[in-house]
Design a protein around this motif. Structure first.
Motif, PDB file in Angstrom:
ATOM      1  N   MET A  87       4.589  -1.120  11.442  1.00 35.82           N
ATOM      2  CA  MET A  87       3.705   0.397  11.751  1.00 35.82           C
ATOM      3  C   MET A  87       3.565   1.256  10.817  1.00 35.82           C
ATOM      4  N   VAL A  88       2.482   1.937  10.853  1.00 37.09           N
ATOM      5  CA  VAL A  88       2.568   2.920   9.645  1.00 37.09           C
ATOM      6  C   VAL A  88       3.200   4.205  10.056  1.00 37.09           C
ATOM      7  N   VAL A  89       4.300   4.606   9.514  1.00 40.87           N
ATOM      8  CA  VAL A  89       5.312   5.629   9.897  1.00 40.87           C
ATOM      9  C   VAL A  89       5.239   6.951   8.816  1.00 40.87           C
ATOM     10  N   PHE A  90       4.268   6.987   7.838  1.00 40.28           N
ATOM     11  CA  PHE A  90       4.441   7.702   6.881  1.00 40.28           C
ATOM     12  C   PHE A  90       2.963   7.793   6.132  1.00 40.28           C
ATOM     13  N   ILE A  91       2.171   8.761   6.039  1.00 39.79           N
ATOM     14  CA  ILE A  91       1.104   9.072   4.965  1.00 39.79           C
ATOM     15  C   ILE A  91       1.151  10.320   4.304  1.00 39.79           C
ATOM     16  N   GLY A  92       1.145  10.354   2.945  1.00 35.18           N
ATOM     17  CA  GLY A  92       1.299  11.704   2.414  1.00 35.18           C
ATOM     18  C   GLY A  92       1.773  11.506   0.972  1.00 35.18           C
ATOM     19  N   ASP A  93       2.164  12.612   0.204  1.00 39.44           N
ATOM     20  CA  ASP A  93       2.464  12.664  -1.050  1.00 39.44           C
ATOM     21  C   ASP A  93       4.042  12.740  -1.188  1.00 39.44           C
ATOM     22  N   LYS A  94       4.584  11.846  -2.238  1.00 44.29           N
ATOM     23  CA  LYS A  94       6.103  11.832  -2.487  1.00 44.29           C
ATOM     24  C   LYS A  94       6.122  12.109  -4.187  1.00 44.29           C
ATOM     25  N   GLU A  95       6.895  12.937  -4.185  1.00 39.71           N
ATOM     26  CA  GLU A  95       7.284  13.333  -5.596  1.00 39.71           C
ATOM     27  C   GLU A  95       7.416  11.990  -6.742  1.00 39.71           C
ATOM     28  N   LYS A  96       7.000  12.016  -7.587  1.00 37.01           N
ATOM     29  CA  LYS A  96       7.201  11.110  -8.647  1.00 37.01           C
ATOM     30  C   LYS A  96       6.553   9.535  -8.139  1.00 37.01           C
ATOM     31  N   TYR A  97       5.902   9.405  -6.948  1.00 38.49           N
ATOM     32  CA  TYR A  97       5.285   8.549  -6.428  1.00 38.49           C
ATOM     33  C   TYR A  97       3.569   8.770  -6.187  1.00 38.49           C
ATOM     34  N   GLY A  98       3.180   9.825  -5.983  1.00 40.91           N
ATOM     35  CA  GLY A  98       1.961  10.067  -5.637  1.00 40.91           C
ATOM     36  C   GLY A  98       1.558   9.882  -4.097  1.00 40.91           C
ATOM     37  N   LYS A  99       0.328   9.537  -3.693  1.00 40.52           N
ATOM     38  CA  LYS A  99      -0.010   9.307  -2.383  1.00 40.52           C
ATOM     39  C   LYS A  99       0.730   7.921  -1.897  1.00 40.52           C
ATOM     40  N   THR A 100       1.578   8.167  -0.749  1.00 39.85           N
ATOM     41  CA  THR A 100       2.153   6.999  -0.445  1.00 39.85           C
ATOM     42  C   THR A 100       1.938   6.678   1.145  1.00 39.85           C
ATOM     43  N   VAL A 101       1.903   5.476   1.483  1.00 37.94           N
ATOM     44  CA  VAL A 101       1.882   4.934   2.576  1.00 37.94           C
ATOM     45  C   VAL A 101       3.241   4.207   2.929  1.00 37.94           C
ATOM     46  N   ILE A 102       4.148   4.502   4.146  1.00 38.28           N
ATOM     47  CA  ILE A 102       5.086   3.656   4.433  1.00 38.28           C
ATOM     48  C   ILE A 102       4.856   2.863   5.654  1.00 38.28           C
ATOM     49  N   VAL A 103       5.060   1.562   5.459  1.00 35.23           N
ATOM     50  CA  VAL A 103       4.939   0.684   6.639  1.00 35.23           C
ATOM     51  C   VAL A 103       6.317   0.318   7.012  1.00 35.23           C
ATOM     52  N   GLN A 104       6.678   0.547   8.287  1.00 28.30           N
ATOM     53  CA  GLN A 104       7.972  -0.051   8.791  1.00 28.30           C
ATOM     54  C   GLN A 104       7.713  -1.203   9.596  1.00 28.30           C
ATOM     55  N   LEU A 116      -1.400   5.587  -4.482  1.00 35.90           N
ATOM     56  CA  LEU A 116      -2.891   5.302  -3.897  1.00 35.90           C
ATOM     57  C   LEU A 116      -3.827   6.220  -4.007  1.00 35.90           C
ATOM     58  N   GLU A 117      -5.107   5.900  -3.742  1.00 36.52           N
ATOM     59  CA  GLU A 117      -6.115   6.596  -3.743  1.00 36.52           C
ATOM     60  C   GLU A 117      -6.797   6.947  -2.324  1.00 36.52           C
ATOM     61  N   ASN A 118      -7.402   5.716  -2.082  1.00 35.77           N
ATOM     62  CA  ASN A 118      -8.035   6.020  -0.614  1.00 35.77           C
ATOM     63  C   ASN A 118      -7.145   4.977   0.057  1.00 35.77           C
ATOM     64  N   VAL A 119      -6.885   5.503   1.445  1.00 35.84           N
ATOM     65  CA  VAL A 119      -5.912   4.915   2.357  1.00 35.84           C
ATOM     66  C   VAL A 119      -7.125   4.647   3.721  1.00 35.84           C
ATOM     67  N   SER A 120      -6.689   3.469   4.114  1.00 34.15           N
ATOM     68  CA  SER A 120      -7.813   2.818   5.333  1.00 34.15           C
ATOM     69  C   SER A 120      -7.114   3.030   6.543  1.00 34.15           C
ATOM     70  N   VAL A 121      -5.862   3.360   6.784  1.00 30.02           N
ATOM     71  CA  VAL A 121      -5.183   3.266   7.792  1.00 30.02           C
ATOM     72  C   VAL A 121      -4.629   4.696   8.216  1.00 30.02           C
ATOM     73  N   GLN A 122      -4.145   4.782   9.633  1.00 31.00           N
ATOM     74  CA  GLN A 122      -3.958   6.221   9.944  1.00 31.00           C
ATOM     75  C   GLN A 122      -2.484   6.001  10.377  1.00 31.00           C
ATOM     76  N   LEU A 123      -1.912   7.237  10.616  1.00 32.65           N
ATOM     77  CA  LEU A 123      -0.306   7.114  10.986  1.00 32.65           C
ATOM     78  C   LEU A 123      -0.291   6.587  12.359  1.00 32.65           C
ATOM     79  N   TYR A 124       0.664   5.758  12.408  1.00 37.37           N
ATOM     80  CA  TYR A 124       1.177   5.080  13.803  1.00 37.37           C
ATOM     81  C   TYR A 124       0.101   3.718  14.064  1.00 37.37           C
ATOM     82  N   ASP A 125      -0.707   3.436  13.222  1.00 28.65           N
ATOM     83  CA  ASP A 125      -1.364   2.213  13.105  1.00 28.65           C
ATOM     84  C   ASP A 125      -0.406   0.980  13.148  1.00 28.65           C
ATOM     85  N   TYR A 126      -0.727  -0.151  13.889  1.00 24.12           N
ATOM     86  CA  TYR A 126       0.042  -1.329  13.641  1.00 24.12           C
ATOM     87  C   TYR A 126      -0.785  -2.111  12.797  1.00 24.12           C
ATOM     88  N   VAL A 127      -0.278  -2.686  11.573  1.00 22.77           N
ATOM     89  CA  VAL A 127      -0.846  -3.427  10.871  1.00 22.77           C
ATOM     90  C   VAL A 127      -0.690  -4.817  10.440  1.00 22.77           C
TER      91      VAL A 127
END
Length: 159
Positions: A87-104, A116-127
């Motif tokens: 599950m996508v639990v975070f989408i946003g910017d992280k210092e030193k990492y840039g645009k980040t998606v966290i999948v649990q 990352l540049e373009n993200v094709s998932v949304q928060l709480y999507d199951y991937v």
């Protein structure tokens, strides 16, 4: 929520385990669907026959240590696949990492996909494993693997 109002002991236990500790929502979702089906009422009435065209495995040219994780050299405009279902639990910017998606992931490991540049998932999507997550900003993909707040060895996780 009704049970929380009935028992102070259960309420304390609930808040301690859900809000104060690392809680694996992805595993809970998987178990819930196994025993009860979809959490969305009437989801089976309209069948969605769409299948993802994108189903890839992670590929890279070289890897090197970066901060808490690994920087993978990939091709320009590389389309990033999900390493394992979760599950996508975070989408946003992280210092030193840039645009980040966290999948649990269902195994309890949090994977940070960064730079990352373009993200094709949304928060709480199951991937699912192999699904398209997005594309890289340049020719680098940064990955961090964590479980229960502890950084894991990326060599082991990438093998």
């Amino acid at each position: 929520m009704i049970a929380l109002k009935q028992s102070k002991k259960f309420e304390t236990l609930f808040y301690e385990n859900v809000y104060n500790k690392h809680f694996n929502f992805s595993a809970l979702n998987q178990q819930y669907q196994k025993y009860f089906g979809s959490s969305i009422p009437f989801s089976g009435i309209v069948k969605n026959e769409e299948k993802s065209v994108f189903s890839e495995n992670l590929s890279y040219k070289k890897k090197e240590k970066y901060e808490e994780g690994v920087k993978l050299t990939v091709s320009k405009e590389y389309l990033v696949p999900v390493i394992d279902s979760g599950m996508v639990v975070f989408i946003g910017d992280k210092e030193k990492y840039g645009k980040t998606v966290i999948v649990q992931q269902v195994n309890g490991i949090d994977v940070w996909y960064s730079s990352l540049e373009n993200v094709s998932v949304q928060l709480y999507d199951y991937v699912e494993k192999g699904d398209l997550l997005g594309d890289v900003k340049d020719t680098s993909l940064i990955l961090v693997f964590k479980k229960d707040g502890k950084v894991l060895d990326y060599e082991k996780e990438l093998s």
